[in-house]
Design a protein around this motif. Structure first.
Motif, PDB file in Angstrom:
ATOM      1  N   VAL A 131       0.841  -1.201   0.000  1.00  0.00           N
ATOM      2  CA  VAL A 131       0.000   0.000   0.000  1.00  0.00           C
ATOM      3  C   VAL A 131       0.876   1.251   0.000  1.00  0.00           C
ATOM      4  O   VAL A 131       0.554   2.257  -0.636  1.00  0.00           O
ATOM      5  CB  VAL A 131      -0.939  -0.006   1.220  1.00  0.00           C
ATOM      6  N   GLY A 132       2.013   1.184   0.692  1.00  0.00           N
ATOM      7  CA  GLY A 132       2.946   2.301   0.686  1.00  0.00           C
ATOM      8  C   GLY A 132       3.462   2.606  -0.709  1.00  0.00           C
ATOM      9  O   GLY A 132       3.661   3.768  -1.081  1.00  0.00           O
ATOM     10  N   THR A 133       3.678   1.547  -1.499  1.00  0.00           N
ATOM     11  CA  THR A 133       4.115   1.735  -2.881  1.00  0.00           C
ATOM     12  C   THR A 133       3.066   2.482  -3.683  1.00  0.00           C
ATOM     13  O   THR A 133       3.380   3.388  -4.459  1.00  0.00           O
ATOM     14  CB  THR A 133       4.394   0.374  -3.542  1.00  0.00           C
ATOM     15  N   VAL A 134       1.820   2.090  -3.516  1.00  0.00           N
ATOM     16  CA  VAL A 134       0.721   2.753  -4.228  1.00  0.00           C
ATOM     17  C   VAL A 134       0.652   4.228  -3.833  1.00  0.00           C
ATOM     18  O   VAL A 134       0.481   5.108  -4.695  1.00  0.00           O
ATOM     19  CB  VAL A 134      -0.623   2.049  -3.928  1.00  0.00           C
ATOM     20  N   ILE A 135       0.786   4.509  -2.544  1.00  0.00           N
ATOM     21  CA  ILE A 135       0.774   5.898  -2.079  1.00  0.00           C
ATOM     22  C   ILE A 135       1.918   6.686  -2.726  1.00  0.00           C
ATOM     23  O   ILE A 135       1.753   7.815  -3.179  1.00  0.00           O
ATOM     24  CB  ILE A 135       0.889   5.947  -0.547  1.00  0.00           C
ATOM     25  N   GLY A 136       3.101   6.064  -2.770  1.00  0.00           N
ATOM     26  CA  GLY A 136       4.251   6.715  -3.381  1.00  0.00           C
ATOM     27  C   GLY A 136       4.038   6.984  -4.856  1.00  0.00           C
ATOM     28  O   GLY A 136       4.385   8.056  -5.365  1.00  0.00           O
ATOM     29  N   LEU A 137       3.460   6.024  -5.579  1.00  0.00           N
ATOM     30  CA  LEU A 137       3.204   6.197  -7.007  1.00  0.00           C
ATOM     31  C   LEU A 137       2.229   7.339  -7.266  1.00  0.00           C
ATOM     32  O   LEU A 137       2.409   8.131  -8.199  1.00  0.00           O
ATOM     33  CB  LEU A 137       2.660   4.893  -7.607  1.00  0.00           C
ATOM     34  N   LEU A 138       1.202   7.423  -6.456  1.00  0.00           N
ATOM     35  CA  LEU A 138       0.234   8.509  -6.624  1.00  0.00           C
ATOM     36  C   LEU A 138       0.857   9.856  -6.273  1.00  0.00           C
ATOM     37  O   LEU A 138       0.521  10.885  -6.867  1.00  0.00           O
ATOM     38  CB  LEU A 138      -0.998   8.255  -5.749  1.00  0.00           C
ATOM     39  N   LEU A 162       8.990   6.953  -4.475  1.00  0.00           N
ATOM     40  CA  LEU A 162       9.217   8.389  -4.630  1.00  0.00           C
ATOM     41  C   LEU A 162      10.592   8.659  -5.252  1.00  0.00           C
ATOM     42  O   LEU A 162      10.719   9.505  -6.148  1.00  0.00           O
ATOM     43  CB  LEU A 162       9.134   9.093  -3.275  1.00  0.00           C
ATOM     44  N   PHE A 163      11.606   7.966  -4.787  1.00  0.00           N
ATOM     45  CA  PHE A 163      12.962   8.198  -5.274  1.00  0.00           C
ATOM     46  C   PHE A 163      13.066   7.893  -6.764  1.00  0.00           C
ATOM     47  O   PHE A 163      13.581   8.694  -7.546  1.00  0.00           O
ATOM     48  CB  PHE A 163      13.953   7.332  -4.487  1.00  0.00           C
ATOM     49  N   VAL A 164      12.564   6.733  -7.163  1.00  0.00           N
ATOM     50  CA  VAL A 164      12.618   6.351  -8.575  1.00  0.00           C
ATOM     51  C   VAL A 164      11.754   7.288  -9.416  1.00  0.00           C
ATOM     52  O   VAL A 164      12.146   7.746 -10.492  1.00  0.00           O
ATOM     53  CB  VAL A 164      12.158   4.887  -8.757  1.00  0.00           C
ATOM     54  N   GLY A 165      10.546   7.597  -8.922  1.00  0.00           N
ATOM     55  CA  GLY A 165       9.634   8.450  -9.680  1.00  0.00           C
ATOM     56  C   GLY A 165      10.136   9.866  -9.854  1.00  0.00           C
ATOM     57  O   GLY A 165       9.984  10.471 -10.920  1.00  0.00           O
ATOM     58  N   LEU A 166      10.745  10.434  -8.808  1.00  0.00           N
ATOM     59  CA  LEU A 166      11.280  11.797  -8.891  1.00  0.00           C
ATOM     60  C   LEU A 166      12.410  11.876  -9.910  1.00  0.00           C
ATOM     61  O   LEU A 166      12.490  12.826 -10.697  1.00  0.00           O
ATOM     62  CB  LEU A 166      11.781  12.256  -7.525  1.00  0.00           C
ATOM     63  N   ALA A 167      13.289  10.886  -9.885  1.00  0.00           N
ATOM     64  CA  ALA A 167      14.400  10.872 -10.837  1.00  0.00           C
ATOM     65  C   ALA A 167      13.881  10.731 -12.268  1.00  0.00           C
ATOM     66  O   ALA A 167      14.338  11.437 -13.177  1.00  0.00           O
ATOM     67  CB  ALA A 167      15.361   9.729 -10.500  1.00  0.00           C
ATOM     68  N   ALA A 168      12.912   9.842 -12.468  1.00  0.00           N
ATOM     69  CA  ALA A 168      12.338   9.665 -13.809  1.00  0.00           C
ATOM     70  C   ALA A 168      11.596  10.916 -14.258  1.00  0.00           C
ATOM     71  O   ALA A 168      11.645  11.299 -15.434  1.00  0.00           O
ATOM     72  CB  ALA A 168      11.392   8.464 -13.809  1.00  0.00           C
ATOM     73  N   GLY A 169      10.900  11.589 -13.319  1.00  0.00           N
ATOM     74  CA  GLY A 169      10.171  12.803 -13.659  1.00  0.00           C
ATOM     75  C   GLY A 169      11.090  13.935 -14.076  1.00  0.00           C
ATOM     76  O   GLY A 169      10.792  14.683 -15.020  1.00  0.00           O
ATOM     77  N   ALA A 170      12.222  14.077 -13.395  1.00  0.00           N
ATOM     78  CA  ALA A 170      13.196  15.112 -13.766  1.00  0.00           C
ATOM     79  C   ALA A 170      13.753  14.845 -15.155  1.00  0.00           C
ATOM     80  O   ALA A 170      13.940  15.767 -15.963  1.00  0.00           O
ATOM     81  CB  ALA A 170      14.321  15.153 -12.739  1.00  0.00           C
ATOM     82  N   TYR A 171      14.006  13.581 -15.450  1.00  0.00           N
ATOM     83  CA  TYR A 171      14.524  13.207 -16.782  1.00  0.00           C
ATOM     84  C   TYR A 171      13.495  13.503 -17.875  1.00  0.00           C
ATOM     85  O   TYR A 171      13.821  14.110 -18.897  1.00  0.00           O
ATOM     86  CB  TYR A 171      14.888  11.725 -16.785  1.00  0.00           C
TER      87      TYR A 171
END
Length: 362
Positions: A192-199, A280-289
């Motif tokens: 569930v924490g993963t889902v929260i992070g993805l959103l 969050l860490f993976v998503g933030l890095a991908a979002g910046a790219y």
């Protein structure tokens, strides 16, 4: 006294220093396609390691124990007959997850663990999780994701234009796919924490993109009334002008998330924090790219298909070719004095040259 040099950010903003992000867009597209295909293949072959919240089972939390994680995992798997996931918490306690257990089987496993770990049975906290709860969370998450994307597209189409909305949506899907693909490749558990992070990363992924789009919107006002820059030139300038800001905001956002991930999760064993911070860490890095290498180049590609922008590009390139043939730089010292709305820049240059020669004779 030596003149103080401007910062790199100021020079980027003025266009004095620039990297050709738009010109190398095929490289970025190819890299993103390769990563995305890898993520999709990983999802198809390996799938996701769904947490106990989604498959059902039991979670046992023991008091502080000297038993190693591997030994506790062996005990749990022998007692239950199912695969077990064991985490060492910061207090020295163990968190043991076993899927596919009902209430009766859960009580038996708890009793066996108490014997193996040499602790009182009532000291082991047991929590039974049904798969229906996880399914409800997943359904609500997908619903929220769909509504969010629809609202984002509508807002960006109104605030900017539909091409920017489409580019932002593609970049957002790109970020989510990469994040989920990494979870599949390395086998991280989806909770569930993963889902929260993805959103949560949805907003972060759009932040830098909207900053660049706003700069691009301001920079391309009345673009067809000049013949100095193509749309791609101004798009590239917008990326470079906001590059330092994007890097700074991304680094500032990643530092506390990295603290949660590597210190909170790795050292202290904080389970839920670990799940949230990883996505969050993976998503933030991908979002910046994606905001730099995907979203804005896509907008430039879409805009360059418009007849008016195509015509502008032809005029700009023709005038650059004419200036190059005469050995005159397009952006020379008196470039701002040129009549860029005139369709023939070479005539303007020629007239100035004739006036200059006439003055010399007189």
């Amino acid at each position: 006294m030596a003149k103080k040099r401007d910062s790199l950010g100021a020079r980027l903003n003025r266009g004095e220093v620039a990297y050709d992000f738009i010109g190398n867009r095929k490289l970025w597209y190819g890299l993103s396609i390769l990563i995305t295909i890898t993520a999709i293949v990983a999802l198809a072959v390996r799938g996701l390691n769904m947490g106990i919240e989604f498959q059902g089972g039991a979670v046992f939390t023991t008091p502080k124990s000297e038993v190693s994680v591997s030994q506790a995992q062996e005990y749990a798997e022998e007692a239950s007959g199912h695969d077990a996931l064991v985490q060492k918490l910061g207090s020295g306690a163990l968190r043991i997850q076993v899927g596919g257990l009902d209430t009766e089987k859960s009580d038996q496993v708890r009793a066996e663990l108490a014997k193996d770990l040499n602790v009182a049975e009532d000291k082991i906290a047991a929590e039974l999780v049904g798969p229906s709860w996880g399914e409800q969370i997943a359904t609500k998450a997908w619903t929220g994701l769909g509504i969010f994307m629809i609202l984002v597209v509508i807002y960006l189409a109104i605030a900017f234009e539909w091409r920017m909305a489409v580019a932002a949506l593609i970049a957002l899907i790109h970020d989510l796919t990469i994040t989920v693909g990494i979870y599949s490749l390395v086998g991280f558990e989806v909770t569930v924490g993963t889902v929260i992070g993805l959103l949560t990363i949805l907003g972060y992924s759009l932040y830098d993109t909207v900053v660049v789009f706003d700069s691009l919107k301001e920079g391309t006002k009345d673009i067809t009334k000049q013949t100095r820059y193509t749309y791609s030139d101004l798009a590239n300038r917008s990326i470079n002008g906001t590059l330092i800001r994007s890097i700074n905001t991304t680094v500032v956002a990643l530092l506390p998330v990295a603290g949660l991930l590597f210190i909170g999760g790795g050292v202290l064993g904080a389970g839920m924090l670990n799940d949230i911070s990883l996505s969050l860490f993976v998503g933030l890095a991908a979002g910046a790219y994606s905001s730099i290498f995907i979203a804005t180049p896509l907008v430039a590609d879409l805009k360059e298909r418009e007849p008016a922008i195509k015509a502008l590009r032809k005029r700009v390139l023709a005038k650059r070719a004419a200036a190059a043939a005469k050995g005159e730089p397009l952006d020379g010292p008196d470039a701002e004095d040129y009549d860029y709305e005139d369709e023939d820049r070479t005539a303007v240059v020629g007239q100035r040259g004739r006036r200059g020669r006439s003055s010399e004779r007189h």
